[in-house]
Design a protein around this motif. Structure first.
Motif, PDB file in Angstrom:
ATOM      1  N   TYR A   1      12.491 -15.980  -0.905  1.00 24.58           N
ATOM      2  CA  TYR A   1      12.493 -14.501  -0.504  1.00 24.58           C
ATOM      3  C   TYR A   1      11.808 -13.648  -1.312  1.00 24.58           C
ATOM      4  O   TYR A   1      11.015 -12.920  -0.985  1.00 24.58           O
ATOM      5  N   LYS A   2      11.874 -13.763  -2.527  1.00 21.91           N
ATOM      6  CA  LYS A   2      11.163 -12.877  -3.671  1.00 21.91           C
ATOM      7  C   LYS A   2       9.709 -13.214  -3.536  1.00 21.91           C
ATOM      8  O   LYS A   2       8.874 -12.152  -3.636  1.00 21.91           O
ATOM      9  N   LEU A   3       8.963 -14.385  -3.391  1.00 23.54           N
ATOM     10  CA  LEU A   3       7.780 -14.924  -3.470  1.00 23.54           C
ATOM     11  C   LEU A   3       7.087 -14.260  -2.303  1.00 23.54           C
ATOM     12  O   LEU A   3       6.095 -13.416  -2.489  1.00 23.54           O
ATOM     13  N   VAL A   4       7.628 -14.414  -1.075  1.00 28.29           N
ATOM     14  CA  VAL A   4       7.110 -13.647   0.094  1.00 28.29           C
ATOM     15  C   VAL A   4       7.235 -12.204   0.189  1.00 28.29           C
ATOM     16  O   VAL A   4       6.337 -11.606   0.565  1.00 28.29           O
ATOM     17  N   ARG A   5       8.257 -11.780  -0.392  1.00 25.96           N
ATOM     18  CA  ARG A   5       8.339 -10.259  -0.417  1.00 25.96           C
ATOM     19  C   ARG A   5       7.395  -9.593  -1.283  1.00 25.96           C
ATOM     20  O   ARG A   5       6.737  -8.616  -0.963  1.00 25.96           O
ATOM     21  N   GLU A   6       7.156 -10.058  -2.760  1.00 27.48           N
ATOM     22  CA  GLU A   6       6.150  -9.787  -3.418  1.00 27.48           C
ATOM     23  C   GLU A   6       4.773 -10.016  -2.862  1.00 27.48           C
ATOM     24  O   GLU A   6       3.832  -8.785  -3.039  1.00 27.48           O
ATOM     25  N   TYR A   7       4.505 -10.861  -2.166  1.00 33.83           N
ATOM     26  CA  TYR A   7       3.033 -10.917  -1.636  1.00 33.83           C
ATOM     27  C   TYR A   7       3.011 -10.071  -0.756  1.00 33.83           C
ATOM     28  O   TYR A   7       1.809  -9.355  -0.494  1.00 33.83           O
ATOM     29  N   ALA A   8       4.012  -9.877   0.314  1.00 35.61           N
ATOM     30  CA  ALA A   8       3.557  -8.801   1.422  1.00 35.61           C
ATOM     31  C   ALA A   8       3.425  -7.434   0.982  1.00 35.61           C
ATOM     32  O   ALA A   8       2.812  -6.648   1.735  1.00 35.61           O
ATOM     33  N   LYS A   9       4.116  -7.032  -0.437  1.00 32.37           N
ATOM     34  CA  LYS A   9       3.708  -5.783  -0.941  1.00 32.37           C
ATOM     35  C   LYS A   9       2.116  -5.654  -1.064  1.00 32.37           C
ATOM     36  O   LYS A   9       1.437  -4.584  -0.673  1.00 32.37           O
ATOM     37  N   VAL A  10       1.443  -6.794  -1.636  1.00 30.97           N
ATOM     38  CA  VAL A  10       0.036  -6.768  -1.893  1.00 30.97           C
ATOM     39  C   VAL A  10      -0.745  -6.856  -0.627  1.00 30.97           C
ATOM     40  O   VAL A  10      -1.692  -6.057  -0.436  1.00 30.97           O
ATOM     41  N   GLU A  11      -0.237  -7.609   0.417  1.00 28.44           N
ATOM     42  CA  GLU A  11      -1.207  -7.601   1.683  1.00 28.44           C
ATOM     43  C   GLU A  11      -1.066  -6.306   2.476  1.00 28.44           C
ATOM     44  O   GLU A  11      -1.947  -5.755   2.771  1.00 28.44           O
ATOM     45  N   ASN A  12       0.137  -5.567   2.426  1.00 33.92           N
ATOM     46  CA  ASN A  12       0.230  -4.441   3.007  1.00 33.92           C
ATOM     47  C   ASN A  12      -0.611  -3.370   2.496  1.00 33.92           C
ATOM     48  O   ASN A  12      -1.153  -2.410   3.254  1.00 33.92           O
ATOM     49  N   ALA A  13      -0.615  -3.452   1.155  1.00 35.45           N
ATOM     50  CA  ALA A  13      -1.502  -2.457   0.547  1.00 35.45           C
ATOM     51  C   ALA A  13      -3.083  -2.639   0.919  1.00 35.45           C
ATOM     52  O   ALA A  13      -4.002  -1.576   1.060  1.00 35.45           O
TER      53      ALA A  13
ATOM     54  N   GLY B   1       8.070  -5.181   7.150  1.00 39.43           N
ATOM     55  CA  GLY B   1       7.378  -4.710   8.154  1.00 39.43           C
ATOM     56  C   GLY B   1       6.330  -5.844   9.067  1.00 39.43           C
ATOM     57  O   GLY B   1       5.737  -5.413   9.768  1.00 39.43           O
ATOM     58  N   ILE B   2       6.382  -7.217   8.601  1.00 41.65           N
ATOM     59  CA  ILE B   2       5.837  -8.252   9.347  1.00 41.65           C
ATOM     60  C   ILE B   2       6.628  -8.965  10.369  1.00 41.65           C
ATOM     61  O   ILE B   2       7.774  -9.566   9.820  1.00 41.65           O
TER      62      ILE B   2
END
Length: 400
Positions: A318-330, A377-378
């Motif tokens: 969960y934490k890995l994907v959540r942190e990645y998603a922040k970067v990609e969304n930006a 949001g993905i």
């Protein structure tokens, strides 16, 4: 529908051709026009700015509310496992399959027509791809054709001039795999041609994988022999030429596929979103994203090292994907027309990481990744399991 039936009767299923646009102020010459073209113009079946033809495979698929898909090899698609995977989709909220059309070694996974330029590389993994797609149409399973592009041992061995050479020998990586050269237009056209074959069969999306130079290419750049084609005289260093070539291929493929009405997606290393670009392999997340309908980052927790301050990412999906998603969304928020984000997530156990560094992946771990995407949001995702054996009883749509 009457127009389509007429064209089908004439043996031109799915092809509505329009003449070139007349000069400003002039009407099209309907008197000397081919009757079918005349019909298309008179009935105004296409707007003025449409491609000169639109191919209709004869199959109809609706884009799902959000693609939730699984990876399927050619062997699985052509064997008894296909029916098990169809049942999995029918009994869950999954709705799509990513099926190998050109696999990791360069084989096309079905036999093409004998007059096809790809007749020599077709394998009988899928005996009748058209019938397979008809089943998917009946079940409304969204069909995505996976095409492995620049990792292609078959083409490299057949034509070493299209690959990389170590002295006089064909260069292969430590797994015995060869790559073809992203600088060469001949290689582009070879792969786009396979994509067009898939679109004609009825696939609604073309997913290009291995859209890159070999891993660690920056360390081999000077020792390997290879051609640079049209990029030879560009006033850039080799690092930027690689990014230029990979990005150009994606834009070129998308343009060539427009008349076939398919979506274009690209698989990309997850870590490229965390960098300005990955010039060793030629991937720039933002530039590729500008030229596709869908971007699919491979964000399997097992494939990360100590990114995002997470010492053992496989243990914290969960934490890995959540942190990645922040970067990609930006990153995607900076683009004028961002593509759909549809990451690849992990439905396999990475025991090769060694004791203490991995966990057995099951229902909880798969759901954790999906929840992390959802919370970011993905809504779309693809599940990867090389053997196509997927975890049972997973809730693929998290509760709000």
């Amino acid at each position: 529908m009457k127009v389509k039936k007429l064209l089908a009767t004439a043996g031109l299923i799915g092809l509505i051709a329009l003449p070139a646009q007349p000069a400003a102020g002039k009407e099209p010459d309907l008197i000397h026009m081919n009757p079918l073209r005349k019909l298309a113009v008179e009935l105004k079946t296409l707007p003025v700015d449409s491609p000169r033809f639109i191919y209709d495979s004869g199959l109809t698929f609706e884009y799902p509310d959000a693609v939730r898909g699984i990876y399927v090899t050619g062997l699985s698609a052509g064997g008894s496992q296909f029916h098990e995977l169809v049942k999995l989709i029918e009994t869950t909220d999954l709705n799509a399959m990513v099926i190998d059309v050109k696999d990791d070694w360069g084989n096309v996974t079905f036999k093409t027509d004998k007059d096809s330029p790809y007749a020599g590389i077709g394998e009988s993994y899928i005996n009748n791809p058209r019938e397979l797609l008809k089943i998917m149409e009946e079940k409304q399973i969204y069909p995505i054709a996976r095409i492995v592009v620049f990792k292609d041992s078959l083409l490299a061995k057949k034509n070493p001039g299209l690959s990389f050479r170590n002295g006089e020998k064909l260069w292969v990586n430590n797994r015995g795999e060869a790559f073809v050269n992203p600088f060469l237009k001949e290689v582009w056209d070879y792969n786009v041609g396979i994509a067009i074959e898939a679109a004609k069969l009825g696939f609604k999306e073309i997913q290009f994988d291995y859209v890159r130079f070999p891993e660690g290419f920056e360390n081999r750049d000077q020792q390997l022999k290879y051609e640079m084609g049209e990029y030879k005289n560009i006033k850039e260093d080799n690092v930027h030429k690689r990014v230029h070539a990979v990005t150009d291929f994606v834009a070129y493929a998308r343009e060539k596929l427009k008349p076939y009405g398919v979506q274009v997606s690209v698989d990309i290393f997850g870590y490229t979103a965390t960098l300005p670009e990955a010039p060793g392999i030629g991937q720039n997340f933002s530039k590729i994203s500008e030229n596709v309908d869908v971007i699919s980052s491979m964000i399997y927790p097992s494939h990360w090292t100590s990114y995002f301050g997470i010492a053992k990412p496989d243990l914290e999906p969960y934490k890995l994907v959540r942190e990645y998603a922040k970067v990609e969304n930006a990153k995607l928020s900076e683009l004028e027309n961002p593509p759909v984000s549809r990451p690849w997530i992990q439905d396999f156990t990475a025991s090769y990481l060694g004791s203490g560094n991995y966990k057995v992946y099951g229902k909880a771990e798969v759901e954790a990744q999906i929840k992390a995407l959802h919370d970011s949001g993905i809504k779309e995702f693809l599940l990867w399991n090389a053997g196509n054996v997927y975890t049972k009883n997973v809730d693929y749509i998290p509760e709000e």
